[in-house]
Design a protein around this motif. Structure first.
Motif, PDB file in Angstrom:
ATOM      1  N   THR A  58      -4.915  -6.024   0.050  1.00  7.84           N
ATOM      2  CA  THR A  58      -5.360  -5.309   0.695  1.00  7.84           C
ATOM      3  C   THR A  58      -7.067  -5.077  -0.330  1.00  7.84           C
ATOM      4  O   THR A  58      -7.301  -5.949  -1.240  1.00  7.84           O
ATOM      5  N   THR A 108       2.650   2.025  -3.515  1.00 10.57           N
ATOM      6  CA  THR A 108       1.505   1.819  -4.301  1.00 10.57           C
ATOM      7  C   THR A 108       1.569   3.979  -4.593  1.00 10.57           C
ATOM      8  O   THR A 108       2.024   4.262  -5.120  1.00 10.57           O
ATOM      9  N   LEU A 150      -8.528   4.051   3.711  1.00 10.40           N
ATOM     10  CA  LEU A 150      -6.951   4.494   4.080  1.00 10.40           C
ATOM     11  C   LEU A 150      -6.995   6.285   4.272  1.00 10.40           C
ATOM     12  O   LEU A 150      -7.516   6.691   3.247  1.00 10.40           O
ATOM     13  N   LEU A 170      -5.229   2.102  -6.055  1.00  9.96           N
ATOM     14  CA  LEU A 170      -4.593   1.092  -5.022  1.00  9.96           C
ATOM     15  C   LEU A 170      -6.103  -0.975  -5.188  1.00  9.96           C
ATOM     16  O   LEU A 170      -5.914  -1.474  -4.448  1.00  9.96           O
ATOM     17  N   VAL A 211       0.606  -1.011  -0.104  1.00  6.71           N
ATOM     18  CA  VAL A 211      -0.165   0.139   0.135  1.00  6.71           C
ATOM     19  C   VAL A 211       0.756   1.233   0.091  1.00  6.71           C
ATOM     20  O   VAL A 211       0.710   2.011  -0.462  1.00  6.71           O
ATOM     21  N   VAL A 227      -8.830  -1.003  -0.046  1.00 12.40           N
ATOM     22  CA  VAL A 227      -9.271   0.063   0.141  1.00 12.40           C
ATOM     23  C   VAL A 227     -10.238   0.231  -0.418  1.00 12.40           C
ATOM     24  O   VAL A 227     -10.510   0.523  -1.771  1.00 12.40           O
TER      25      VAL A 227
END
Length: 611
Positions: free
Chosen positions: A298, A224, A265, A292, A221, A300
């Motif tokens: 993840t 990125t 996030l 993301l 994360v 998000v």
């Protein structure tokens, strides 16, 4: 499965969670097409850790140990730095770039170095080795991938260290990171970061995918987000822009970004609230949310951007989609089209009770003008078709009776097979087609499918090269071309460079680069999402194969596709959940996710999605 490594000898330790499972792609036992699994990533439950140098290690052990440690999963290359002098560790910057070789680098003693280290170790005060190999690619400091077939050669020097001057350490390491292709595919993962097209039209905000490679075992994360803040890659240059103001970075001291239990996030930035408008903040958050989405680690769903004095904005996925308004596309799933046995344009969705599709509305679906190939605009309001003998390009509306309009694009090639290619619509509603006439090869552009045709110059084409197929991207700033060079047909990606507005727009193609350098003969291709293409091609000395490639020339993980014989056309939608469609020796076929090819129609040619 991954090939054997050149060295082990105490340089690495494998740690596994549960049982180690390794498998190879199955191969069909007949036909002229074989699936190829270009990904050699190790089982994701296996982690590789470096081992520090042993006491009294010989110089060659130190060099080999350092190269092995570069392939481990240590944050900031902590173990690799143990093979360096203190000063070299401070000066060495692994993030400056990565060199990818066909195999691990070979370390050869340089001229003047005693060949027998055991006999001369007491007398020598320094050793130098030359690292050599064959380059596959380089990854720059912005994580962008660049294919290469150059020879790699770099000198490494070692000196004695410690109080007794008995331990060898590297005081001149190689630039950045050097590793083999198998290790690169195990350690790095492709991610699309997103920017807005530099030039657009009212009400439209197309996003442009910019593929990068991040280290798969680190905080994906945060990596990125930082990659997005770094701005577009050099290749995208003036055709894409970031909404983040120049100089904006993560707030000093931020080490990791972690979404909360609601998949929200929070991204703290070093920026003044007055420097960012609400509209620009929403665009900034949109870039991050789309980027993301590519991360499997993840989920998000919402991004909040914060300055030191409070929140700048908060955006969820639905709001991000509203900002983008990719334009040129209709709501819902796109149609699937092909030409039936009567050379009419038909839509799979319009089949009758017997499963036989009828012609589309308008003159291209009546059969009055027989077609060799066709394309439908991304909003599915217009269709373009090439006449059966390949000499003329027509456009018609896909509503009512419509009017068949000749675009003015005409090929004068003597042989029908050397005339107009299949047309393609870009994300701005503009129409593209190639004239493959050997005596006058041209790339033609028709603004909105209705303006006077313009011949587009393509920088980077060699003398005698000609474009045989063209596919414009949904973002409108990239174009895929099949280029005939002598006896080979290769896949190239170019930038669509626009100057001016509206009818005064001047257009050209620049930055031409290879998108499937491992294939010497590509026979069919289609965009398959933001930066991915699906291709049918053949490696030198190999058989035809179907696989995915990225627009930067790399091969993504899970690129394998089931074999298919006699492929002449292949098409994909931007939505990866939709099936591939193709024309093969079995007729019109479709590949649903997780299944094998299934025949849709024994008759017909040229299946395609809008675009």
């Amino acid at each position: 499965m991954p090939g054997p490594r050149r060295r082990w000898g105490g340089g690495l330790v494998l740690a596994t969670v549960g049982a180690l499972v390794a498998g190879c792609a199955s191969m069909p036992d007949h036909g002229d097409v074989q699936p190829v699994d270009s990904s050699t990533r190790n089982d994701p439950r296996v982690r590789v850790f470096g081992v520090a140098p042993r006491d009294g290690a010989r110089p060659i052990e130190v060099v080999d140990g350092f190269l092995e440690a570069l392939t481990s999963e240590d944050r900031d290359y902590a173990v690799a730095r143990k093979y360096l002098t203190e000063k070299a560790s401070e000066d060495w910057h692994p993030g400056s770039g990565t060199t990818v070789l066909t195999d691990s680098a070979l370390a050869n003693p340089s001229r003047g170095t005693p060949p027998n280290e055991a006999d001369d170790a007491e007398r020598a005060t320094s050793y130098t080795y030359v690292l050599t190999g064959k380059k596959v690619a380089t990854v720059d400091d912005r994580l962008s991938y660049h294919p290469s077939d150059a020879t790699y050669q770099e000198t490494v020097r070692l000196v004695r260290t410690g109080k007794d001057k008995k331990e060898w350490r590297i005081d001149r390491p190689p630039t950045g990171v050097v590793l083999g292709k198998n290790d690169f595919q195990r350690l790095y993962w492709p991610v699309n970061k997103y920017y807005f097209a530099a030039r657009g039209e009212a009400g439209r905000q197309p996003l442009v995918a910019d593929p990068v490679y991040i280290r798969s075992w680190e905080d994906s994360v945060t990596q990125t987000v930082k990659a997005v803040l770094d701005g577009p890659s050099g290749w995208l240059g003036g055709v894409a822009r970031s909404s983040f103001p120049d100089g904006v970075a993560l707030r000093r001291g931020t080490t990791a970004l972690v979404p909360d239990d609601d998949n929200r996030l929070t991204v703290p930035l070093d920026v003044n609230r007055g420097d960012v408008s609400a509209a620009e903040c929403r665009k900034m958050a949109t870039q991050l949310l789309y980027s993301l989405r590519d991360l499997a680690s993840t989920s998000v769903k919402m991004v909040e951007l914060r300055a030191r004095k409070g929140s700048l904005c908060t955006l969820d996925e639905d709001e991000a989609d509203a900002v983008v308004r990719q334009g040129g596309g209709k709501s819902g799933q796109p149609g699937q089209y092909y030409l039936d046995k009567d050379h009419r344009l038909v839509n799979f969705d319009d089949a009758d009770d017997d499963g036989v599709p009828g012609g589309v509305p308008g003159p291209l679906g009546t059969g009055d003008q027989e077609l060799r190939s066709a394309a439908v605009s991304r909003d599915e309001k217009y269709a373009a078709g090439v006449s059966l003998n390949g000499d003329r390009l027509f456009v018609s509306a896909l509503a009512g009776t419509g009017e068949l309009r000749f675009t003015g694009v005409r090929s004068k090639a003597a042989d029908e097979k050397d005339r107009l290619s299949t047309p393609s619509w870009d994300g701005f509603g503009d129409l593209w087609v190639a004239d493959t006439d050997p005596g006058n090869p041209r790339l033609m552009w028709v603004r909105k499918g209705s303006a006077d045709p313009v011949e587009v110059k393509v920088a980077g084409l060699g003398e005698g090269d000609r474009i045989e197929a063209v596919r414009a991207s949904s973002d409108g700033v990239r174009i895929a071309l099949l280029v005939r060079e002598g006896k080979q047909t290769t896949l190239r990606i170019g930038r669509v460079e626009r100057v001016g507005e509206g009818e005064a727009t001047k257009i050209s193609i620049g930055g031409l680069r290879a998108a499937a350098p491992q294939l010497e003969e590509v026979t069919a291709m289609s965009w398959a999402g933001g930066s991915r293409l699906v291709v049918a091609g053949r490696e030198e000395g190999g058989v035809r194969q179907l696989q995915y490639v990225l627009s930067d020339g790399s091969v993504p993980p899970k690129s394998t596709l089931p074999g298919l014989n006699g492929v002449t056309d292949i098409a994909a939608a931007d939505d990866p959940s939709l099936p591939l469609i193709a024309h093969s020796s079995d007729g019109i076929v479709r590949l649903p996710a997780g299944m094998n090819w299934e025949t849709v129609s024994k008759q017909g040619t040229g299946p395609f999605y809008p675009g």
